[in-house]
Design an enzyme around this catalytic site. Sequence first.
Site, PDB file in Angstrom:
ATOM      1  N   PRO A  81       0.815  -1.062  -0.395  1.00 55.08           N
ATOM      2  CA  PRO A  81      -0.119   0.111   0.043  1.00 55.08           C
ATOM      3  C   PRO A  81       1.082   1.481  -0.123  1.00 55.08           C
ATOM      4  O   PRO A  81       1.939   1.630   1.039  1.00 55.08           O
ATOM      5  CB  PRO A  81      -1.001  -0.496   1.235  1.00 55.08           C
ATOM      6  CG  PRO A  81      -0.204  -0.821   2.343  1.00 55.08           C
ATOM      7  CD  PRO A  81       0.391  -1.797   0.995  1.00 55.08           C
ATOM      8  N   THR A 106       0.618   5.741   0.461  1.00 50.76           N
ATOM      9  CA  THR A 106      -0.568   6.842  -0.814  1.00 50.76           C
ATOM     10  C   THR A 106      -0.150   7.288  -1.782  1.00 50.76           C
ATOM     11  O   THR A 106       1.206   7.526  -1.469  1.00 50.76           O
ATOM     12  CB  THR A 106      -0.807   7.411   0.403  1.00 50.76           C
ATOM     13  OG1 THR A 106      -1.099   7.092   2.228  1.00 50.76           O
ATOM     14  CG2 THR A 106      -1.511   8.815   0.829  1.00 50.76           C
ATOM     15  N   GLN A 154      -6.571  -1.319   1.395  1.00 52.50           N
ATOM     16  CA  GLN A 154      -6.235  -1.342   3.033  1.00 52.50           C
ATOM     17  C   GLN A 154      -7.157  -0.519   4.220  1.00 52.50           C
ATOM     18  O   GLN A 154      -7.560   1.329   3.541  1.00 52.50           O
ATOM     19  CB  GLN A 154      -4.469  -0.745   2.602  1.00 52.50           C
ATOM     20  CG  GLN A 154      -4.310  -0.448   4.402  1.00 52.50           C
ATOM     21  CD  GLN A 154      -2.932  -0.057   4.030  1.00 52.50           C
ATOM     22  OE1 GLN A 154      -2.485   1.639   4.199  1.00 52.50           O
ATOM     23  NE2 GLN A 154      -1.295  -0.481   4.954  1.00 52.50           N
ATOM     24  N   HIS A 181      -4.683  -1.440   9.089  1.00 52.91           N
ATOM     25  CA  HIS A 181      -3.048  -0.351   8.489  1.00 52.91           C
ATOM     26  C   HIS A 181      -2.841  -0.516  10.215  1.00 52.91           C
ATOM     27  O   HIS A 181      -3.663   0.379  11.154  1.00 52.91           O
ATOM     28  CB  HIS A 181      -3.805   0.540   8.483  1.00 52.91           C
ATOM     29  CG  HIS A 181      -2.413   1.513   7.705  1.00 52.91           C
ATOM     30  ND1 HIS A 181      -1.012   0.687   8.199  1.00 52.91           N
ATOM     31  CD2 HIS A 181      -2.191   2.275   6.943  1.00 52.91           C
ATOM     32  CE1 HIS A 181      -0.294   1.867   8.013  1.00 52.91           C
ATOM     33  NE2 HIS A 181      -0.400   2.466   6.835  1.00 52.91           N
ATOM     34  N   ASN A 200       2.656   2.788  11.071  1.00 51.54           N
ATOM     35  CA  ASN A 200       2.749   3.914  10.508  1.00 51.54           C
ATOM     36  C   ASN A 200       2.181   4.748  11.921  1.00 51.54           C
ATOM     37  O   ASN A 200       2.389   5.935  10.826  1.00 51.54           O
ATOM     38  CB  ASN A 200       2.633   4.020   9.335  1.00 51.54           C
ATOM     39  CG  ASN A 200       3.355   3.270   7.532  1.00 51.54           C
ATOM     40  OD1 ASN A 200       3.721   1.852   8.822  1.00 51.54           O
ATOM     41  ND2 ASN A 200       3.604   3.057   7.185  1.00 51.54           N
ATOM     42  N   TYR A 242      -0.985   5.233  12.945  1.00 49.26           N
ATOM     43  CA  TYR A 242      -1.749   5.866  12.568  1.00 49.26           C
ATOM     44  C   TYR A 242      -2.956   5.147  14.205  1.00 49.26           C
ATOM     45  O   TYR A 242      -2.361   4.272  15.164  1.00 49.26           O
ATOM     46  CB  TYR A 242      -2.280   5.289  11.480  1.00 49.26           C
ATOM     47  CG  TYR A 242      -2.128   5.852  10.186  1.00 49.26           C
ATOM     48  CD1 TYR A 242      -1.931   6.818  10.201  1.00 49.26           C
ATOM     49  CD2 TYR A 242      -1.015   5.292   9.082  1.00 49.26           C
ATOM     50  CE1 TYR A 242      -0.815   7.989   9.032  1.00 49.26           C
ATOM     51  CE2 TYR A 242      -0.196   6.119   8.598  1.00 49.26           C
ATOM     52  CZ  TYR A 242      -0.665   7.467   8.651  1.00 49.26           C
ATOM     53  OH  TYR A 242       0.311   8.005   7.081  1.00 49.26           O
ATOM     54  N   ASN A 261       5.359   9.297  13.412  1.00 52.55           N
ATOM     55  CA  ASN A 261       3.814   9.992  13.205  1.00 52.55           C
ATOM     56  C   ASN A 261       4.421   9.917  15.007  1.00 52.55           C
ATOM     57  O   ASN A 261       2.886  10.089  15.468  1.00 52.55           O
ATOM     58  CB  ASN A 261       2.861   9.064  12.475  1.00 52.55           C
ATOM     59  CG  ASN A 261       2.808   9.177  11.140  1.00 52.55           C
ATOM     60  OD1 ASN A 261       2.874  10.601  10.542  1.00 52.55           O
ATOM     61  ND2 ASN A 261       3.037   8.292  10.455  1.00 52.55           N
ATOM     62  N   GLY A 307       7.390  -2.017  -2.886  1.00 52.17           N
ATOM     63  CA  GLY A 307       6.860  -0.895  -2.854  1.00 52.17           C
ATOM     64  C   GLY A 307       7.368   0.742  -3.442  1.00 52.17           C
ATOM     65  O   GLY A 307       6.383   0.348  -4.938  1.00 52.17           O
TER      66      GLY A 307
END
Length: 357
Positions: A23, A25, A98, A174, A177, A179, A234, A313
């Site tokens: 996945p 973005t 996802q 997900h 990362n 989130y 993040n 990726g």
Amino acid sequence: MSKLWNPIKVGNMELKHRLAMSPMTRSRAYENGVPNDLTAEYYSQRASLGLIITEGTQPSDDGQGYMNSPGIYRQEHIDGWKKVIDKVHDNGAYIFIQLMHAGRISHPDNTPHHRQAVAPSAITPDANMHTAEGSKPIPEPRELSVDEIQDIIEEFKHAATSAIEAGADGVELHGANGYLIQQFISKNSNHRTDEYGGSIDNRIKFAIEVAQAVAEEIGSEKVGFRISPGVELNGIDEGDKEHDIHPTYVKLVEELNKLDLAYIHVMHFGDDELLPKIRKAWNNTLLVNRFGRPMENLANDIDNGLSDISPIGQWALANPDIVERIKNDYPLNEMDPTTIYGGGEKGYIDYPYYGNK
């Protein structure tokens, strides 16, 4: 001989090799969260990877973090994704959507309702977010109540059902990362004192409840789960390996294993002591994407029994024919970093196939 080109069964899917599309973005959906008209071409171009895992797709208005990210919770989202999925299937690949709830990694300017972001605790990630007016500091999120946590689990269930209605072969949750799901898992973003905070069992509770609810809703064979142990993205800091990261993720994987999901997808950031523990705790298919690995090491984890699939990726982003290039040792297109997020055809569907430069 490498096992990279051996077929494998994953859930209900019969894959011809051990590659998949990670996945990534792309921020090209319309403002209402419907996939861009070019998205079907983008994913179908990469169908030779066998299993396409889409970019993070929000399950609700609250779940949106970035500008122009897609949704899968309204009828127009379902209709938009159906065009994408049909074209991917026509080109011979499977596709998992996802499901990504951004949690605190959001800005009110980027969401349909312009409300304060939600999170396990009212702790800012100390980061900036790109908005239509430029980069802005991410505001402090609002702590979720227990009832609201249950509402979000229902949102994940609805989004999963919507993905299946659109024709998807499954969904990937997900949990990586930085989130929402990982915000619950990590001690530095979760300061709760109720049943969703404190101990390892409490901090992984939300992740397990989401996975169980979605598996019961659409079938466990149609559910994958992504993790990124120890990632420092993040604002996440999961502590030290011995006392925090390893026991947390071994316990998480052991609990997920009881749900008989299709796969776990590990974003690997160099912890070679943890990966064998995950492999031991997980009975089904294991996807491992090593950050920064060279091409010559692509099959190493598979051949060494540490993973079953090596997702691709950024190489897939710039090379729609990445499988053919790997098989034949063809040179790769270079990715244009200025066109990763947002925009139109350039840097999205116009990367050349080998021999068509």
